[in-house]
Design an enzyme around this catalytic site. Structure first.
Site, PDB file in Angstrom:
ATOM      1  N   ILE A 105       0.843  -1.198   0.000  1.00  0.00           N
ATOM      2  CA  ILE A 105       0.000   0.000   0.000  1.00  0.00           C
ATOM      3  C   ILE A 105       0.880   1.249   0.000  1.00  0.00           C
ATOM      4  CG2 ILE A 105      -1.813   1.268   1.253  1.00  0.00           C
ATOM      5  CD1 ILE A 105      -2.723  -1.488   2.391  1.00  0.00           C
ATOM      6  N   TYR A 140      -2.624 -10.092  15.726  1.00  0.00           N
ATOM      7  CA  TYR A 140      -2.551  -8.975  14.765  1.00  0.00           C
ATOM      8  C   TYR A 140      -3.717  -8.011  14.980  1.00  0.00           C
ATOM      9  CZ  TYR A 140      -3.190  -6.508  10.317  1.00  0.00           C
ATOM     10  OH  TYR A 140      -3.389  -5.534   9.367  1.00  0.00           O
TER      11      TYR A 140
END
Ligand code: NAD
Length: 319
Positions: free
Chosen positions: A13, A153
């Site tokens: 990204i 996470y």
């Protein structure tokens, strides 16, 4: 000319965002430690084009390195920090939760504290749809409870949002936490399903399919995510949490069928048990982002997947 500092700028990204910002006339300072989660060569290739641009600076460093971060932030005094650097991926976070905590939570805290010390006031923080855990109500809205993450996470992303809120509350900085819903497109991380499946189908090898194929995801094309980041960089003051998705879902089985159709080859399925930490569905309610950001995702799954497969075939040829 405004300077934007991107952490994790050599990643999937981050490098797409870098190219967009350079094109829009910004200066970009990119911090990345080339974490070995996937091949450094891929990240080098992600930023090859940017490196030729005089408005681009690469700093190879770890966001946890306080002295180095302080020096870089002090030298460049960015208008906005887009904080994307993280240990990404749900499944590997179960293997090494401490490492995920260290980078994603302590690293974020380090940056927030340095920004506060230097009077830097704007951050966009990369959060994740994984914070919704296995919530049953869909689509997921920013007002829903995110108190039940099911992977380390996800817990670190939720913790990052909480730290951002705390710094906003204490010091009045402007922070927007963007919950990205499974991002795909050119340069996608090789560990993610669309990339892994495309690669294996093209090579005629079996694809590992976890569960019965009914799990569903709201896949979001990377340029739509980049657009959402750019809009939040400038537009928002205060503290915000926003979903960035396409607001449509497809099942894993449907994803495989679409890839087979685009590639023109049947996948060989290697069915495996559902993985711990994987959620059943992600599905974004994006009405808030539409309202306050004028976020308007453009890519249908068909267009996005075709573009991804074309990119994958082209890059394979050039390696
Ligand atoms: N890709 C997705 O589907 C998705 C979905 C939700 C959230 N996110 C979040 O978006 C962000 C970017 O994800 P991505 O898919 O581009 O991942 P990526 O792994 O391609 O990019 C992350 C970059 O951060 C760098 N990095 C890791 N640890 C670092 C450290 N300690 N110091 C400096 N740099 C470090 C890596 O080298 C990598 O280049 C991450 O925060 C991720 O959690 C991604």
């Amino acid at each position: 000319m405004k300077t934007i500092l991107i952490t994790g700028g050599a990643g999937f990204i981050g490098s797409n965002l870098t190219d967009r910002l350079l094109k829009d006339g910004f200066k970009v300072v990119s911090i990345d430690n080339f974490d070995p989660f996937y091949d450094r060569k891929i990240k080098e290739s992600n930023i090859k084009q940017a490196r030729a641009n005089p408005n681009f600076t690469l700093v190879e460093a770890d966001i946890r390195d306080e002295e180095k971060m302080r020096a870089v932030f002090c030298e460049h005094m960015p208008y906005t920090v887009v904080h994307l650097a993280a240990k990404a991926g749900v499944r590997p976070s179960i293997e090494s939760p401490k490492e995920y905590y260290d980078v994603n939570v302590m690293g974020t805290l380090n940056l927030l504290q340095i920004m506060q010390d230097l009077g830097l006031r704007r951050m966009v923080f990369a959060s994740s749809s994984s914070v919704y855990g296995n919530n049953k109500k869909t689509p997921f809205s920013e007002d829903d409870s995110v108190d039940n993450p099911i992977s380390p996470y996800a817990a670190t992303k939720k913790a990052g949002e909480l730290l951002c809120h705390t710094f906003h509350h204490l010091y009045g900085c402007d922070i927007t936490c963007l919950r990205f819903f499974t991002v795909y497109g050119p340069r996608q991380r090789p560990d993610l399903a669309i990339h892994k499946f495309t690669d294996l189908i093209l090579k005629g090898k079996p694809i590992p399919v976890f569960g019965d194929g009914s799990s569903a995801r709201d896949y979001t094309f990377v340029s739509d995510i980049v657009d959402g980041i750019v809009k939040s960089m400038d537009k928002l003051s205060g503290y915000h949490v926003l979903n960035l998705g396409e607001s449509t879902t497809i099942t894993l089985a449907e994803l495989i069928s679409s890839l087979e159709e685009i590639i023109g080859r049947k996948a060989i399925i290697n069915r495996m048990d559902k993985q711990l930490g994987d959620v059943d569905i992600t599905f974004a309610d994006i009405s808030k982002a539409k309202r306050i950001l004028s976020y308007a995702p453009k890519y249908s799954k068909e267009e996005g997947l075709s573009e991804f497969v074309a990119w994958k075939i082209n890059t394979q040829k050039s390696y």
